[in-house]
Enzyme design. Structure first.
Site, mmCIF file in Angstrom:
data_model
loop_
_atom_site.group_PDB
_atom_site.id
_atom_site.type_symbol
_atom_site.label_atom_id
_atom_site.label_comp_id
_atom_site.label_asym_id
_atom_site.label_seq_id
_atom_site.Cartn_x
_atom_site.Cartn_y
_atom_site.Cartn_z
ATOM 1 N N GLU A 180 10.875 -4.585 4.197
ATOM 2 C CA GLU A 180 11.133 -6.127 3.496
ATOM 3 C C GLU A 180 10.530 -6.201 2.146
ATOM 4 O O GLU A 180 11.321 -7.020 1.236
ATOM 5 C CB GLU A 180 9.932 -7.123 4.547
ATOM 6 C CG GLU A 180 10.374 -7.196 5.865
ATOM 7 C CD GLU A 180 10.022 -6.101 6.649
ATOM 8 O OE1 GLU A 180 9.481 -5.019 6.209
ATOM 9 O OE2 GLU A 180 10.026 -6.111 7.955
ATOM 10 N N HIS A 237 -2.946 -34.195 17.556
ATOM 11 C CA HIS A 237 -1.859 -35.097 18.232
ATOM 12 C C HIS A 237 -0.865 -34.414 18.383
ATOM 13 O O HIS A 237 0.336 -34.954 18.267
ATOM 14 C CB HIS A 237 -1.513 -36.040 16.758
ATOM 15 C CG HIS A 237 -2.716 -36.817 16.323
ATOM 16 N ND1 HIS A 237 -2.977 -38.118 16.851
ATOM 17 C CD2 HIS A 237 -3.605 -36.759 15.311
ATOM 18 C CE1 HIS A 237 -3.969 -38.687 16.486
ATOM 19 N NE2 HIS A 237 -4.503 -37.824 15.381
ATOM 20 N N GLY A 251 -4.746 -2.362 5.353
ATOM 21 C CA GLY A 251 -3.931 -3.318 4.852
ATOM 22 C C GLY A 251 -4.493 -4.942 5.101
ATOM 23 O O GLY A 251 -4.732 -5.603 4.446
ATOM 24 N N ARG A 252 -5.050 -5.032 6.394
ATOM 25 C CA ARG A 252 -5.646 -6.393 6.544
ATOM 26 C C ARG A 252 -7.039 -6.589 6.230
ATOM 27 O O ARG A 252 -7.526 -7.692 6.270
ATOM 28 C CB ARG A 252 -5.383 -6.650 8.329
ATOM 29 C CG ARG A 252 -5.906 -5.293 9.219
ATOM 30 C CD ARG A 252 -5.538 -5.449 10.395
ATOM 31 N NE ARG A 252 -5.973 -4.224 11.348
ATOM 32 C CZ ARG A 252 -5.435 -3.240 11.559
ATOM 33 N NH1 ARG A 252 -4.108 -3.270 10.785
ATOM 34 N NH2 ARG A 252 -5.670 -2.170 12.205
ATOM 35 N N GLU A 263 -3.820 -7.200 15.059
ATOM 36 C CA GLU A 263 -3.371 -5.780 14.736
ATOM 37 C C GLU A 263 -4.669 -4.839 14.764
ATOM 38 O O GLU A 263 -4.246 -3.978 14.834
ATOM 39 C CB GLU A 263 -2.878 -5.933 13.379
ATOM 40 C CG GLU A 263 -1.954 -4.742 12.962
ATOM 41 C CD GLU A 263 -1.357 -4.774 11.454
ATOM 42 O OE1 GLU A 263 0.010 -4.837 11.508
ATOM 43 O OE2 GLU A 263 -1.783 -4.988 10.551
ATOM 44 N N LYS A 316 0.774 -1.041 0.019
ATOM 45 C CA LYS A 316 0.022 0.039 0.145
ATOM 46 C C LYS A 316 0.988 1.348 -0.006
ATOM 47 O O LYS A 316 0.557 2.186 -0.823
ATOM 48 C CB LYS A 316 -0.815 -0.121 1.074
ATOM 49 C CG LYS A 316 -1.897 0.973 1.336
ATOM 50 C CD LYS A 316 -2.746 0.910 2.539
ATOM 51 C CE LYS A 316 -3.571 2.041 2.849
ATOM 52 N NZ LYS A 316 -4.192 1.899 4.054
ATOM 53 N N LYS A 349 9.997 -0.959 14.073
ATOM 54 C CA LYS A 349 10.545 -0.471 12.712
ATOM 55 C C LYS A 349 11.598 0.775 12.795
ATOM 56 O O LYS A 349 12.542 0.728 12.284
ATOM 57 C CB LYS A 349 9.266 -0.005 12.027
ATOM 58 C CG LYS A 349 8.446 -0.925 11.110
ATOM 59 C CD LYS A 349 7.411 -0.250 10.279
ATOM 60 C CE LYS A 349 6.029 -1.154 10.291
ATOM 61 N NZ LYS A 349 5.253 -0.501 9.181
HETATM 62 O O1 F6P Z 1 3.771 -2.943 9.603
HETATM 63 C C1 F6P Z 1 2.396 -3.119 9.524
HETATM 64 C C2 F6P Z 1 1.713 -3.009 8.277
HETATM 65 O O2 F6P Z 1 1.581 -1.583 8.131
HETATM 66 C C3 F6P Z 1 0.605 -3.796 8.264
HETATM 67 O O3 F6P Z 1 -0.532 -3.252 8.917
HETATM 68 C C4 F6P Z 1 0.292 -3.827 6.534
HETATM 69 O O4 F6P Z 1 -0.379 -4.838 6.351
HETATM 70 C C5 F6P Z 1 1.916 -4.168 6.400
HETATM 71 O O5 F6P Z 1 2.740 -3.464 7.265
HETATM 72 C C6 F6P Z 1 2.263 -4.112 4.799
HETATM 73 O O6 F6P Z 1 2.129 -2.701 4.566
HETATM 74 P P1 F6P Z 1 2.337 -2.127 3.072
HETATM 75 O O7 F6P Z 1 1.039 -2.807 2.296
HETATM 76 O O8 F6P Z 1 2.317 -0.766 2.853
HETATM 77 O O9 F6P Z 1 3.679 -2.752 2.548
#
Ligand code: F6P
Length: 549
Positions: free
Chosen positions: A211, A385, A268-269, A354, A205, A513
């Site tokens: 990452e 199990h 995002g979620r 979250e 987003k 972060k």
């Molecule tokens: O660090 C948490 C977060 O902001 C989540 O809420 C989100 O889904 C994820 O990182 C990824 O964010 P982006 O889509 O901006 O890479």
């Protein structure tokens, strides 16, 4: 703020005290209509709450609590596009993403549907081209592997849905998901991919998540190493972006035509219904993706229209609050008896924890009660199990959701009945347990000598009274999966309203972060470690001695 002083809250606490000692066995014995009273069927989806530790009075007080929290008003605010994510000054409009009706939404003045429909059309054209072999890579070959690069909401939702709906996947199209910044994730994938036939979807987003951006740059280098001088031409043939930041995507080298837009009102979620769901469309086709949206839309309608007494998300949320705030459960387990639902627990962990993993209310004051429990889970058959022993005899209260579908996706003779027998047996065993009398009778029937019975007996007793909800889908198809996921989304929303939380921000992930940003140059040796705490300084020194940065 959750109104823990409200009469409804106090009535629930008193009701809890009065019903202490009442066992699920008693509740079932007292009411032959219990199953029909506490279960709701909707378009083939069945949710059975009868094995929860509730009675008619509990539900009445819980509904009073929802009314005290002005749930209906908050629900209207959600669907009318109010900026209920006030700390980020954003509306929360994921229901728009699955609105398949004609006309404006949420209102004629603030209609978001033209742009939602435009992106859906773009997804359709693109996914049909890729699936039909018409989208060609730099060597002129069709795409065979799609790699989604994203993390959190830009990974968990599409990864989970693609896995859930693997029975509907187009043969010959393989989907992969890379999220971890650990190079092992990407490196292992490179070993099996061919850059000429691989398409990367960079889903972020913000288009700035560390990452994701690192993985995207590594993937771009890998592609360019193969394309050589053709790199600039190859990039838009092998990369598309899903983001709200077109400028950053352009800086990465992607023209606007390769960008699938999402908007700041998509959390995002809650984003799998948007272009973040592009891997889903690539996997099962846009018609399948729209069936998923249709199922979610059906749940939206149910949530808006059904009376609270029969409203699935409301009931699920209220019973969760009963378990957490009145019965004292600290965790909640998700136990799918379905191999394709393997990633559902991790998806729900982000969705629930979250959203509502907070101790401060909308008013900035500390909450006067605990909010979200710790969500965890595993495929039920495997859990049986492994950790089920603790659920049966460990003495912790662990409410759980048992989820299965009546039909198998990949039927093989003789498998579905044992799967479902175990699914049904476990929730019954957890609820009803085994009394000392029953255990003794069994040992006697097995002709165990009486002196051994005395020593074995304590180990053979199951306390039971472990609450669970059972959810059965007719089949794990796109429509019913859409219903199921929207059910959990709205449950989280309702709980957030009652706890008085803004469920749509996530400031708690920022500190780590920021710290990682400070520690990175210390690890690589560009800066010293002065000012860091003793433990981190020593750990950095250790990493630098043994690591290679
Ligand atoms: O660090 C948490 C977060 O902001 C989540 O809420 C989100 O889904 C994820 O990182 C990824 O964010 P982006 O889509 O901006 O890479």
């Amino acid at each position: 703020m959750p109104n823990t002083n409200a009469p409804a809250w106090k009535a629930l606490a008193a009701h809890r005290d009065q019903s202490a000692g009442v066992h699920l066995r008693d509740l079932f014995a007292a009411d032959p209509e219990r199953f029909s009273r506490f279960s709701v069927g909707l378009e083939g989806l069945l949710v059975d709450f009868s094995k929860q530790r509730i009675d008619a009075q509990t539900l009445k007080h819980l509904i009073d609590l929802a009314e005290t929290a002005r749930l209906a008003e908050w629900r209207d605010r959600l669907f009318s596009g109010d900026k209920i994510n006030f700390s980020e000054k954003r509306a929360v409009l994921h229901p728009a993403l699955r609105n398949l009706k004609l006309g404006a939404f949420p209102s004629v003045e603030d209609d978001v549907m033209p742009e939602v429909r435009a992106v859906r059309a773009q997804m359709r054209t693109f996914s049909e081209k890729v699936r039909g072999g018409l989208w060609r890579g730099f060597s002129g070959e069709a795409i065979r592997d799609v790699v989604n690069i994203g993390i959190g909401g830009s990974d968990l939702g599409p990864k989970m849905v693609v896995r859930c709906l693997s029975a509907y996947q187009r043969a010959g199209m393989r989907l992969h998901f890379v999220s971890n910044v650990d190079s092992a994730h990407m490196a292992k994938l490179f070993e099996m991919l061919d850059p000429r036939t691989t398409l990367f979807v960079v889903a972020s987003k913000t288009f700035s998540t560390q990452e994701t951006m690192l993985n995207a740059h590594t993937a771009r280098e890998w592609l360019c190493a193969a394309a050589g001088e053709d790199c600039a031409r190859a990039l838009p043939l092998h990369f598309v972006a899903v983001t709200s930041d077109v400028t950053r995507a352009a800086a990465f080298g992607l023209p606007e035509a390769n960008v699938f837009k999402i908007w700041d009102w998509v959390g995002g979620r809650y984003s799998l219904w948007s272009a973040v769901g592009l891997p889903i469309a690539l996997s099962i086709g846009m018609n399948g993706f729209e069936r998923l949206l249709a199922g979610a839309q059906a749940m939206d309608t149910h949530f808006r229209e059904a009376p609270f007494e029969k409203n699935l998300p409301v009931l699920m949320a209220l019973i969760g609050i009963w378990n957490t705030n009145f019965l004292g459960a600290a965790t909640s387990a998700v136990l799918p008896y379905h191999e394709s639902l393997r990633f559902l627990p991790s998806f729900l962990q982000q969705l629930e924890m979250e959203s509502n993993g907070k101790t401060v209310g909308r008013d900035g004051q500390a909450l006067s009660c605990q909010a979200n429990p710790i969500v965890w889970g595993e495929i039920g058959s495997n859990g049986q199990h492994a950790f089920f022993q603790l659920l049966h005899q460990g003495g912790w209260l662990v409410p759980s959701d048992f989820i299965a579908s009546a039909q198998s996706d990949f039927p093989l003779p003789g498998h579905q009945a044992p799967l479902m027998a175990n699914f049904l047996a476990q929730s019954a065993a957890l609820a009803f347990g085994k009394t000392e009398q029953e255990a003794r009778a069994e040992l006697e029937a097995a002709q165990v000598p009486s002196e051994q019975i005395a020593s074995l007996l304590p180990h053979k007793v199951f306390a039971g009274n472990q609450p669970s909800t059972t959810i059965i889908l007719p089949r794990l198809d796109p429509y019913h999966l859409g219903m199921l996921l929207a059910l959990y989304e709205h449950k989280v929303f309702v709980q957030g309203v009652i706890w008085g939380i803004n469920s749509f921000d996530q400031w708690g992930v920022e500190l780590g972060k920021q710290l990682a940003g400070r520690l990175l140059p210390a690890l690589t040796g560009e800066t010293g470690t002065d000012g860091l705490d003793q433990s981190t300084r020593a750990l950095i020194a250790w990493c630098r001695e043994y690591g290679d940065f």
